[in-house]
Write a protein that holds these residues in place. Structure first.
Motif, PDB file in Angstrom:
ATOM      1  N   PRO A 155      28.145 -29.532  11.965  1.00  0.00           N
ATOM      2  CA  PRO A 155      28.242 -30.090  10.600  1.00  0.00           C
ATOM      3  C   PRO A 155      27.595 -29.210   9.534  1.00  0.00           C
ATOM      4  CG  PRO A 155      27.685 -31.805  12.166  1.00  0.00           C
ATOM      5  CD  PRO A 155      27.633 -30.528  12.927  1.00  0.00           C
ATOM      6  N   LYS A 156      26.506 -28.539   9.853  1.00  0.00           N
ATOM      7  CA  LYS A 156      25.819 -27.755   8.827  1.00  0.00           C
ATOM      8  C   LYS A 156      26.606 -26.507   8.428  1.00  0.00           C
ATOM      9  CE  LYS A 156      22.947 -24.974  11.969  1.00  0.00           C
ATOM     10  NZ  LYS A 156      21.577 -24.525  12.268  1.00  0.00           N
ATOM     11  N   TYR A 157      27.635 -26.123   9.261  1.00  0.00           N
ATOM     12  CA  TYR A 157      28.425 -24.937   8.946  1.00  0.00           C
ATOM     13  C   TYR A 157      29.769 -25.280   8.298  1.00  0.00           C
ATOM     14  CZ  TYR A 157      25.207 -22.452  12.072  1.00  0.00           C
ATOM     15  OH  TYR A 157      24.095 -21.909  12.664  1.00  0.00           O
ATOM     16  N   GLN A 158      30.082 -26.551   8.163  1.00  0.00           N
ATOM     17  CA  GLN A 158      31.396 -26.909   7.668  1.00  0.00           C
ATOM     18  C   GLN A 158      31.618 -26.423   6.240  1.00  0.00           C
ATOM     19  OE1 GLN A 158      34.031 -28.331   9.316  1.00  0.00           O
ATOM     20  NE2 GLN A 158      32.711 -27.856  11.082  1.00  0.00           N
ATOM     21  N   GLU A 159      30.639 -26.639   5.387  1.00  0.00           N
ATOM     22  CA  GLU A 159      30.783 -26.221   3.988  1.00  0.00           C
ATOM     23  C   GLU A 159      30.359 -24.770   3.786  1.00  0.00           C
ATOM     24  OE1 GLU A 159      32.223 -27.878   1.648  1.00  0.00           O
ATOM     25  OE2 GLU A 159      32.590 -29.585   2.998  1.00  0.00           O
ATOM     26  N   ASN A 160      29.420 -24.313   4.597  1.00  0.00           N
ATOM     27  CA  ASN A 160      28.907 -22.955   4.431  1.00  0.00           C
ATOM     28  C   ASN A 160      28.645 -22.357   5.821  1.00  0.00           C
ATOM     29  OD1 ASN A 160      27.786 -20.551   3.626  1.00  0.00           O
ATOM     30  ND2 ASN A 160      25.871 -21.448   2.877  1.00  0.00           N
ATOM     31  N   PRO A 161      29.637 -21.605   6.388  1.00  0.00           N
ATOM     32  CA  PRO A 161      29.433 -21.023   7.717  1.00  0.00           C
ATOM     33  C   PRO A 161      28.300 -20.007   7.755  1.00  0.00           C
ATOM     34  CG  PRO A 161      31.742 -20.981   7.086  1.00  0.00           C
ATOM     35  CD  PRO A 161      30.987 -21.364   5.856  1.00  0.00           C
ATOM     36  N   CYS A 162      27.874 -19.510   6.579  1.00  0.00           N
ATOM     37  CA  CYS A 162      26.784 -18.526   6.542  1.00  0.00           C
ATOM     38  C   CYS A 162      25.419 -19.191   6.386  1.00  0.00           C
ATOM     39  CB  CYS A 162      26.997 -17.540   5.389  1.00  0.00           C
ATOM     40  SG  CYS A 162      28.500 -16.549   5.559  1.00  0.00           S
ATOM     41  N   ASN A 163      25.340 -20.518   6.551  1.00  0.00           N
ATOM     42  CA  ASN A 163      24.083 -21.255   6.413  1.00  0.00           C
ATOM     43  C   ASN A 163      23.051 -20.712   7.400  1.00  0.00           C
ATOM     44  OD1 ASN A 163      22.099 -23.070   5.842  1.00  0.00           O
ATOM     45  ND2 ASN A 163      23.206 -24.875   6.593  1.00  0.00           N
ATOM     46  N   GLY A 164      21.946 -20.224   6.867  1.00  0.00           N
ATOM     47  CA  GLY A 164      20.892 -19.677   7.709  1.00  0.00           C
ATOM     48  C   GLY A 164      21.027 -18.189   7.953  1.00  0.00           C
ATOM     49  N   TYR A 165      22.101 -17.593   7.444  1.00  0.00           N
ATOM     50  CA  TYR A 165      22.292 -16.152   7.599  1.00  0.00           C
ATOM     51  C   TYR A 165      21.644 -15.461   6.407  1.00  0.00           C
ATOM     52  CZ  TYR A 165      24.645 -11.837   8.997  1.00  0.00           C
ATOM     53  OH  TYR A 165      24.914 -10.560   9.411  1.00  0.00           O
ATOM     54  N   LYS A 166      20.559 -14.727   6.613  1.00  0.00           N
ATOM     55  CA  LYS A 166      19.706 -14.235   5.523  1.00  0.00           C
ATOM     56  C   LYS A 166      20.417 -13.196   4.657  1.00  0.00           C
ATOM     57  CE  LYS A 166      15.391 -15.079   7.989  1.00  0.00           C
ATOM     58  NZ  LYS A 166      14.122 -14.491   8.514  1.00  0.00           N
ATOM     59  N   LEU A 167      21.228 -12.286   5.262  1.00  0.00           N
ATOM     60  CA  LEU A 167      21.837 -11.215   4.475  1.00  0.00           C
ATOM     61  C   LEU A 167      22.854 -11.764   3.473  1.00  0.00           C
ATOM     62  CD1 LEU A 167      22.327  -8.453   7.203  1.00  0.00           C
ATOM     63  CD2 LEU A 167      20.550  -8.616   5.440  1.00  0.00           C
ATOM     64  N   PHE A 168      23.698 -12.705   3.918  1.00  0.00           N
ATOM     65  CA  PHE A 168      24.712 -13.302   3.041  1.00  0.00           C
ATOM     66  C   PHE A 168      24.652 -14.820   3.228  1.00  0.00           C
ATOM     67  CE2 PHE A 168      26.266  -9.132   4.379  1.00  0.00           C
ATOM     68  CZ  PHE A 168      26.381  -8.506   3.148  1.00  0.00           C
ATOM     69  N   PRO A 169      23.818 -15.480   2.500  1.00  0.00           N
ATOM     70  CA  PRO A 169      23.600 -16.915   2.739  1.00  0.00           C
ATOM     71  C   PRO A 169      24.750 -17.800   2.274  1.00  0.00           C
ATOM     72  CG  PRO A 169      22.293 -16.164   0.872  1.00  0.00           C
ATOM     73  CD  PRO A 169      22.914 -14.939   1.435  1.00  0.00           C
ATOM     74  N   ASN A 170      25.666 -17.304   1.416  1.00  0.00           N
ATOM     75  CA  ASN A 170      26.720 -18.160   0.864  1.00  0.00           C
ATOM     76  C   ASN A 170      28.091 -17.643   1.276  1.00  0.00           C
ATOM     77  OD1 ASN A 170      24.891 -19.865  -0.591  1.00  0.00           O
ATOM     78  ND2 ASN A 170      24.694 -18.251  -2.148  1.00  0.00           N
ATOM     79  N   CYS A 171      28.891 -18.528   1.887  1.00  0.00           N
ATOM     80  CA  CYS A 171      30.261 -18.208   2.314  1.00  0.00           C
ATOM     81  C   CYS A 171      31.149 -19.412   2.028  1.00  0.00           C
ATOM     82  CB  CYS A 171      30.321 -17.900   3.810  1.00  0.00           C
ATOM     83  SG  CYS A 171      29.467 -16.397   4.289  1.00  0.00           S
ATOM     84  N   VAL A 172      32.448 -19.159   1.944  1.00  0.00           N
ATOM     85  CA  VAL A 172      33.403 -20.262   1.805  1.00  0.00           C
ATOM     86  C   VAL A 172      33.733 -20.778   3.192  1.00  0.00           C
ATOM     87  CG1 VAL A 172      34.350 -19.333  -0.331  1.00  0.00           C
ATOM     88  CG2 VAL A 172      35.353 -18.683   1.867  1.00  0.00           C
TER      89      VAL A 172
END
Length: 803
Positions: free
Chosen positions: A199-216
């Protein structure tokens, strides 16, 4: 204009005629050997076979075959108008000329292949040819759809192409005046194990990824911009895009390619333009059956599945497409696919190009800096080659291609030309052959089109499997006793009736009556070489000769042959047996009874050295040869035979001294020499003693011309008798001389031996003296001793010694 196709067609016709003549010359008539009973069966045997539909053709005791070569049928009395001999033909239905340029308002009138429609009338087994030409016109419209991988690893590439539209339009404007550009993106199926599904990756698959924190959110394929000539729109849409993230390394690019190919209306592909699909990625794609890892067992249906948001709606419902399906849809929609991939993936995608026609691969820099040059290079490569494909190919038709490219040299077996310039025209000759006849009423057709072209050649196929005479068949014809159908010169009787004119009822041809057509019980009816019609045999006609007899048991071509000639040409064949002409015997009449050719010059049969067999000498004496075994250098009596010739020719003496006899029997060349050469391995040395006790010597050898050569001494060698006393004294003197020599030798050997022994003694004695003088045990017979004494004289003391 059709010179290449014309000469190829003529060559094919010549080949058929040559084949026909060859079969005829060899005596192999496949038309008659097929025993065809109808016109249609005859036509299927071989394309050179014809059928005679003349009513009175071949009446009589011999059952004449109506199926034969056309020229043979005419020689046997069949009128030309009754001969059914269809041939393959070609009709050109649409042949608009090739265009030179593609620009202007009438894009639908641009022609790049000629002709556009033809009709083929094919006889099974008959090969025919037609030609076509292809030209890539200048300034042809181009539609380019840029399909980009928007997974996280492609973020730097996205930054590079944000102004791609303007620069690409400028470069493509140098190649075409009508250019449109579109854009789409892909990531992968939004399901496990391909993407992050927590669920935490549904809106933002880069959640928790420090280099690119925002993704579609992850998506399969998204169509962003339809093809347009407003390149600014391309830049605007690209600048709005953001990367996404999937879980495994492979991407769902093949899903995106298929949707971009089949969703023609949504993408905006034009029929009158080149379709370029640029596929940019930095990883490998998922292939068919990979979807089963996520539980997707339904194969891809090859349809368009874009929803109202222009996103691929069946991404999580169907498996990835196969390479075959992908190639089919790209070719069906005339799309050139350009793989723009990084260097490490080049080999993988290069292998894909071998399986997907019309596909090229180029190396993309890590940040896509060279993408414009890559597209220009790929476009030029595409425009530099022409490759033909065949659609809806009927299984019973075989095609073979011959390409004629810019060098003008025909290349058999090739359907592709490369290294072309825009505006060049290439030609192809296509060989067509129907292998069989389809069911009646079946329409066949196929299409030939260059890869990526909208232009195509449509080919309609008609089969020559029916005879024209069958269209006027007469039912209940009087020719067939009103109880059969007269069709193409033969009667097809109603059930219960038989015979060439349906003149016999089936009961009359029962097994009891059929025995009248058998030579003996257990043998075939009419010997298997005829038909029993109304209790009598009608013999088949054969190309090899005549079949005859009450039971068709005889013929004039089954006799023994010699060197391929029936009865050796010295006899006649009667019912399978050679009847030899006078002077010949044997099973195949190849043996002559004449013996005159075996008589040698001396009147003997084969010179007494062989036997006369079939008019020729077979030499039995070892070393004998010649037409009458007259030559035999190694025969025991050779010297004796040639001696008589020496005597009569050189000395006019001997048994055959008569001049006429000597000239008749002695035709050899005789030469006289002072000294005989005996080192010649091919010459035989002969000698004999004359009446006056002289010795005559000569040599005998065979010349390459066939004549013998006799080399004789000019005069016999003669000499006086030896003196007995002289011989005795010579023998005694020789014995004494030998004795003296032996004694001298013995004395010399003894002397040498004694001297050696004396020298050995002297040496031993000298060695003994030396050893005695140096012996350490030897003592002299005289010895000396010193004695010391002390005495006092005059008050002085002295010390002395005595020896």
């Amino acid at each position: 204009m059709w010179t290449p196709g014309t000469w190829m067609w003529r060559a094919a016709v010549c080949c058929v005629l040559l084949e026909t003549l060859t079969h005829t010359a060899r005596g192999l008539n496949m038309c008659m050997s097929g025993s065809a009973t109808s016109c249609e069966e005859c036509l299927l045997i071989h394309p050179s076979c014809a059928w005679c539909a003349q009513e009175d053709f071949g009446r009589g005791r011999t059952l004449t075959s109506r199926c034969d070569f056309s020229q043979n049928l005419q020689k046997r009395g069949c009128a030309a108008r009754f001969i059914e001999y269809p041939t393959s033909s070609i009709s050109i239905l649409q042949n608009r000329p090739l265009s030179s340029k593609g620009s202007g308002s009438t894009q639908y009138d641009v022609v790049q292949i000629m002709p556009q429609k033809i009709s083929l009338s094919l006889r099974p087994g008959d090969q025919t040819w037609f030609g076509l030409q292809v030209r890539q016109v200048e300034d042809y419209p181009v539609d380019l759809y840029y399909l980009m991988d928007l997974s996280l690893s492609m973020k730097d590439d996205l930054d590079t192409i944000r102004n791609l539209g303007t620069k690409l339009a400028q470069e493509m404007g140098k190649l075409t005046s009508n250019f449109r550009l579109g854009f789409g993106s892909f990531v992968d199926k939004n399901m496990s194990p391909f993407s992050y599904t927590a669920p935490k990756y549904q809106e933002n698959p880069c959640n928790g990824y420090k280099l690119f924190p925002n993704c579609v959110p992850t998506f399969g394929f998204r169509h962003i911009l339809s093809l347009t000539d407003k390149v600014d729109r391309f830049n605007e849409e690209v600048q709005k895009q953001m990367v996404s993230r999937n879980r495994d390394a492979p991407e769902g690019g093949f899903d995106a390619i298929l949707q971009a190919a089949v969703c023609k209306d949504e993408i905006g592909w034009r029929k009158e333009a080149y379709h370029l699909l640029v596929f940019a990625t930095d990883d490998v794609p998922h292939l068919a059956l990979d979807g089963r890892l996520g539980g997707l067992v339904q194969p891809h249906d090859g349809m368009c599945h874009l929803n109202d948001k222009n996103e691929y709606s069946a991404s999580t419902k169907m498996d990835y497409p196969s390479l075959a399906l992908l190639g089919e849809k790209l070719a069906e929609n005339n799309i050139f696919l350009i793989f723009a991939v990084t260097k490490r993936l080049y080999v993988i995608y290069k292998n894909f190009t071998a399986l997907i026609p019309g596909t090229t691969v180029e190396i993309l820099d890590q940040d896509s800096k060279n993408v414009i040059q890559l597209i220009i290079t790929a476009y030029n490569n595409i425009r530099s080659k022409v490759e033909l494909t065949v659609w809806d190919h009927p299984e019973d038709i075989s095609l073979s291609f011959t390409a004629t490219c810019q060098d003008g040299k025909p290349l058999p077996g090739l359907r592709k030309c490369a290294d072309l310039k825009i505006g060049d025209t290439v030609s192809f000759n296509v060989s067509v052959e129907a292998r069989s006849c389809p069911p009646r009423g079946t329409d066949q057709s196929f299409t030939i089109k260059p890869v990526g072209f909208k232009d195509r050649l449509e080919v309609a196929v008609d089969y020559q499997c029916d005879c024209g005479c069958s269209r006027i068949a007469q039912t209940n014809s009087s020719i067939c006793s009103s109880i059969g159908t007269y069709n193409c010169g033969t009667c097809q009787c109603e059930p219960g009736y038989l015979g060439a004119r349906c003149e016999c009822q089936e009961g009359e041809a029962s097994s009891m009556h059929l025995s009248a057509c058998r030579e003996a019980e257990g043998k075939q009816i009419c010997s298997g070489r005829g038909e029993c019609s109304c209790n009598q045999c009608l013999c088949y006609e054969s190309e090899f000769g005549k079949i005859y007899g009450s039971f068709c048991e005889c013929d004039d071509f089954s006799c023994a042959r010699h060197k391929g000639i029936l009865c050796s040409g010295h006899g006649e064949c009667h019912c399978g047996e050679c009847k030899c002409h006078a002077g010949y015997i044997g099973d195949n009449c190849n043996c002559s009874t004449e013996t005159s050719s075996c008589i040698s010059d001396d009147g003997q049969m084969c010179s007494g050295r062989g036997n006369c067999v079939c008019g020729r000498c077979q030499c039995t004496e070892p070393g004998a040869f010649g037409d009458t075994c007259e030559k035999c250098p190694t025969c025991p009596d050779a010297c004796g035979t040639k001696r008589e010739c020496i005597e009569c020719r050189l000395f006019n003496s001997g048994r055959i001294a008569d001049n006429q006899t000597c000239q008749r029997l002695c035709k050899d060349e005789i030469i006289t020499v002072e000294t005989l050469k005996t080192d010649d391995p091919g010459a035989v040395l002969c000698l004999y003693k004359t009446d006056n006790d002289c010795v005559m010597k000569f040599t005998y050898s065979e010349h390459v011309s066939g004549l013998s050569i006799l080399a004789a001494l000019q005069e016999p060698e003669c000499g006086g008798g030896p003196d007995a006393l002289t011989v005795l004294l010579a023998v005694v003197g020789s014995i004494l001389l030998v004795g003296v020599v032996l004694l001298a030798v013995w004395k010399l050997v003894i002397t040498i031996h004694d001297r050696r022994e004396f020298a050995r003694f002297q040496s031993a004695r000298s060695r003994a003296r030396y050893e005695m003088a140096s012996n350490p045990l030897y003592k002299q017979p005289v010895s000396t001793h010193f004695v010391e004494t002390d005495f006092n004289m005059y008050g002085k003391s002295y010390n002395g010694g005595v020896h």
